[in-house]
Design a protein around this motif. Structure first.
Motif, short mmCIF file in Angstrom:
data_model
loop_
_atom_site.label_atom_id
_atom_site.label_comp_id
_atom_site.label_asym_id
_atom_site.label_seq_id
_atom_site.Cartn_x
_atom_site.Cartn_y
_atom_site.Cartn_z
N LYS A 1 0.82 -1.21 0.00
CA LYS A 1 0.00 0.00 0.00
C LYS A 1 0.86 1.27 0.00
O LYS A 1 0.51 2.26 -0.65
CB LYS A 1 -0.93 0.01 1.22
N ASP A 2 1.98 1.23 0.71
CA ASP A 2 2.83 2.43 0.73
C ASP A 2 3.42 2.70 -0.65
O ASP A 2 3.56 3.85 -1.07
CB ASP A 2 3.93 2.28 1.77
N PHE A 3 3.74 1.61 -1.41
CA PHE A 3 4.23 1.82 -2.78
C PHE A 3 3.12 2.36 -3.67
O PHE A 3 3.35 3.25 -4.50
CB PHE A 3 4.75 0.50 -3.36
N ILE A 4 1.91 1.81 -3.51
CA ILE A 4 0.79 2.28 -4.32
C ILE A 4 0.55 3.77 -4.09
O ILE A 4 0.32 4.54 -5.03
CB ILE A 4 -0.49 1.48 -3.99
N SER A 5 0.63 4.19 -2.82
CA SER A 5 0.43 5.60 -2.49
C SER A 5 1.47 6.48 -3.18
O SER A 5 1.15 7.49 -3.79
CB SER A 5 0.51 5.79 -0.96
N ARG A 6 2.74 6.06 -3.10
CA ARG A 6 3.81 6.84 -3.73
C ARG A 6 3.69 6.81 -5.26
O ARG A 6 3.91 7.81 -5.94
CB ARG A 6 5.17 6.28 -3.33
N ALA A 7 3.31 5.66 -5.80
CA ALA A 7 3.20 5.52 -7.25
C ALA A 7 2.13 6.42 -7.81
O ALA A 7 2.32 7.06 -8.86
CB ALA A 7 2.91 4.06 -7.61
N VAL A 8 0.98 6.49 -7.13
CA VAL A 8 -0.10 7.34 -7.60
C VAL A 8 0.31 8.81 -7.56
O VAL A 8 0.03 9.58 -8.49
CB VAL A 8 -1.37 7.10 -6.75
N ARG A 9 0.97 9.20 -6.50
CA ARG A 9 1.42 10.59 -6.40
C ARG A 9 2.47 10.91 -7.47
O ARG A 9 2.50 12.01 -8.01
CB ARG A 9 2.02 10.87 -5.02
N PHE A 10 3.30 9.93 -7.78
CA PHE A 10 4.42 10.14 -8.69
C PHE A 10 4.00 10.05 -10.15
O PHE A 10 4.54 10.75 -11.00
CB PHE A 10 5.51 9.12 -8.39
N ASN A 11 3.08 9.16 -10.45
CA ASN A 11 2.68 8.92 -11.84
C ASN A 11 1.18 8.67 -11.90
O ASN A 11 0.71 7.53 -11.84
CB ASN A 11 3.44 7.70 -12.39
N LEU A 12 0.44 9.77 -12.03
CA LEU A 12 -1.02 9.71 -11.96
C LEU A 12 -1.62 8.86 -13.07
O LEU A 12 -2.73 8.35 -12.92
CB LEU A 12 -1.60 11.13 -12.04
N CYS A 13 -0.90 8.71 -14.17
CA CYS A 13 -1.50 8.04 -15.33
C CYS A 13 -1.84 6.59 -15.05
O CYS A 13 -2.66 6.00 -15.76
CB CYS A 13 -0.57 8.14 -16.53
N ILE A 14 -1.25 5.98 -14.01
CA ILE A 14 -1.54 4.57 -13.75
C ILE A 14 -2.97 4.36 -13.23
O ILE A 14 -3.43 3.23 -13.12
CB ILE A 14 -0.54 3.96 -12.74
N LEU A 15 -3.68 5.44 -12.91
CA LEU A 15 -5.08 5.33 -12.49
C LEU A 15 -6.05 5.54 -13.65
O LEU A 15 -7.25 5.36 -13.51
CB LEU A 15 -5.39 6.36 -11.39
N ILE A 16 -5.53 5.93 -14.81
CA ILE A 16 -6.38 6.26 -15.95
C ILE A 16 -6.67 5.01 -16.76
O ILE A 16 -5.81 4.15 -16.95
CB ILE A 16 -5.70 7.33 -16.83
N ASN A 17 -7.91 4.89 -17.23
CA ASN A 17 -8.31 3.74 -18.03
C ASN A 17 -7.39 3.58 -19.23
O ASN A 17 -7.00 4.54 -19.87
CB ASN A 17 -9.75 3.90 -18.51
N GLY A 18 -7.07 2.35 -19.58
CA GLY A 18 -6.16 2.06 -20.69
C GLY A 18 -4.74 1.99 -20.19
O GLY A 18 -4.10 0.93 -20.26
N ILE A 19 -4.23 3.09 -19.68
CA ILE A 19 -2.87 3.10 -19.14
C ILE A 19 -2.79 2.20 -17.92
O ILE A 19 -1.81 1.48 -17.72
CB ILE A 19 -2.44 4.54 -18.79
N ASN A 20 -3.83 2.21 -17.10
CA ASN A 20 -3.87 1.37 -15.92
C ASN A 20 -3.75 -0.11 -16.29
O ASN A 20 -2.98 -0.86 -15.68
CB ASN A 20 -5.18 1.62 -15.16
N GLU A 21 -4.49 -0.54 -17.31
CA GLU A 21 -4.44 -1.94 -17.74
C GLU A 21 -3.06 -2.30 -18.28
O GLU A 21 -2.54 -3.39 -18.04
CB GLU A 21 -5.52 -2.20 -18.79
#
Length: 485
Positions: free
Chosen positions: A119-139
């Motif tokens: 979870k701590d990595f997920i938190s940092r990853a989202v803050r660092f690279n928002l695109c991983i939450l966007i449809n298409g890029i996330n997949e």
């Protein structure tokens, strides 16, 4: 929310006064008649400035509860440790995240956990690279992580690479991974997979570069697995610079390919100088420089940026090339076209030193011949430039001052300067004697007198008078040891 919205609170207090005894009652009374736009304090509390969120304020909504799911997404992100002030960045740069249907955002974050991320990595990853939450890029992101885990890579390696840059293009990284696996058979993916594999695609450029110069699949796989500790983008840049150097000194493709294949690693880690700089400071011609590199490619290490340049000993080839360049420079300055067939023909005949040619040209001009006529003389008889300025001056002096011919005769028949002055003097003396005997015309050209062969001159002029052969022999005896005529 109000604790984190100082601008909103300050604006509200300004509308009701600041008497401490009446603030609470005044605010309550003000709000009864002036309902606030709850989106203003919300946007400010998540880190957006008033100048930023004014564009995000809904036109027909006043209360947060009217924006379905907005607070739900806020709470989901809070659960994963996303800081409040970071949510403003998410809303500004990836607003669609707050508009997902119920449960979509939660499922995306759970997907990261399912591939083994903390979870701590997920938190940092989202803050660092928002695109991983966007449809298409996330997949695409999750697909890459899953494939790497199947290949035996630990999450720690991936997590380490993840935070080196924000420019990853996950689709291209997936394509590169597929290329490494299926085409090259390289299962132990090197660090180049994450090395700026975004819009510039240096890893793909590197592989294409190697294929172009004859590397086999196994060669490329071996090279990638022992890739040096250097950014791929910089490595490719160094390779390209070395290739440009070899190309500019006109090295053949076979040797270029061999040198790059055999010395690939250190060439990619060294930044060689430009060809123009090397040729100037080494005082070397292209041919000699090619010979040095072909014989020992390691010499390139001496010519990297920051290295001290030691001049290459001047060879005959270097001197000849420099002199040829000077001759070309002179000929083009008087009207010849560079790289033309005409100038090449002149260069084959004209062997005079390039640095001395301007002086010889000026000598004719000083003698009274126009520059255009001198150029015409050189076109008709380039070999006249092979003589020294002193020899040319002496010949012009004999023809003009001693024999009495006008300088125009030289410009009309420049080849007269090719012959020895003994030949010119003897034949002109014989011509004057024949003139005195009234057996030849005075209007004969220098070509008729000087340019004809010996036998032709004797038959045409000498034998026209009974005493001609005797006089001819007397003139020849006087100049017998002076040269041919």
């Amino acid at each position: 929310m109000s604790k984190n919205s100082p601008h909103f609170v300050k604006k509200l207090i300004a509308n009701v006064g600041n008497e401490s005894d009446y603030v609470k009652r005044s605010v309550a009374l003000f709000l009864n008649y002036h309902p606030i736009n709850e989106f203003e304090p919300f946007f400010e509390s998540i880190g957006l400035e008033p100048s930023e969120f004014s564009a995000f304020l809904p036109r027909n909504l006043m209360f947060l509860s009217d924006e379905v799911g907005l607070l739900d997404k806020y709470h989901v992100l809070c659960k994963y440790g996303i800081a409040r002030v970071q949510m403003g960045k998410i809303y500004r740069e990836a607003r669609e995240v707050f508009r997902y249907d119920k449960g979509v955002l939660q499922s995306k974050l759970l997907g990261f956990e399912q591939v083994g991320m903390r979870k701590d990595f997920i938190s940092r990853a989202v803050r660092f690279n928002l695109c991983i939450l966007i449809n298409g890029i996330n997949e695409e992101f999750l697909e890459l992580v899953s494939r790497l885990k199947c290949l035996g890579f630990e999450n720690s390696l991936f997590e380490q690479k993840f935070f080196e840059t924000t420019s990853y293009n996950w689709r291209q990284i997936n394509h590169l991974l597929q290329l490494l696996l299926q085409y090259l058979g390289c299962r132990r993916c090197p660090g180049i997979l994450f090395d700026h594999s975004g819009r510039r695609r240096p890893a793909l450029l590197l592989i294409g570069f190697l294929l172009k110069f004859g590397c086999s699949r196994s060669d490329i796989c071996s090279i990638l697995l022992r890739f040096p500790q250097i950014k791929v983008e910089k490595f490719v840049w160094n390779l390209r610079r070395a290739f440009e150097l070899l190309f500019e000194i006109e090295m053949d493709a076979v040797n270029i390919g061999r040198i790059i294949r055999e010395h690939f690693t250190w060439i990619g880690t060294c930044r060689v100088m430009k060809a123009s700089y090397l040729l100037c400071h080494l005082r070397s011609g292209k041919i000699h420089l090619r010979q040095i590199i072909v014989a020992n490619p390691l010499e390139l290490k001496k010519w990297t940026l920051g290295a001290k340049i030691e001049r290459v000993p001047e060879t005959k080839e270097i001197r000849l090339q420099r002199d040829r360049n000077l001759r070309i420079k002179f000929l083009t300055s008087i009207g010849f076209v560079e790289n033309s067939k005409e100038i090449e023909n002149v260069l084959k005949i004209c062997r005079g030193k390039g640095e001395e040619l301007p002086e010889r040209f000026d000598l004719f001009v000083k003698a009274g011949i126009s520059e255009s006529d001198v150029t015409k003389m050189i076109r008709r008889a380039p070999q006249i430039l092979n003589q020294s300025a002193e020899a040319l001056e002496a010949k012009i002096n004999v023809i003009v001052n001693e024999l009495g011919y006008p300088v125009s005769k030289i410009s009309s028949y420049p080849k007269v300067l090719q012959y020895t002055m003994d030949r010119v003097k003897v034949r002109c003396a014989m011509h004057r004697w024949l003139l005195e005997q009234f057996v030849v015309r005075s209007t004969l050209s220098l070509y008729s007198i000087i340019g004809s062969t010996k036998s032709c001159f004797v038959n045409t002029f000498v034998n026209r008078h009974p005493l001609g052969p005797q006089v001819w022999q007397e003139y020849k005896l006087k100049k017998a040891n002076s040269g041919q005529y």
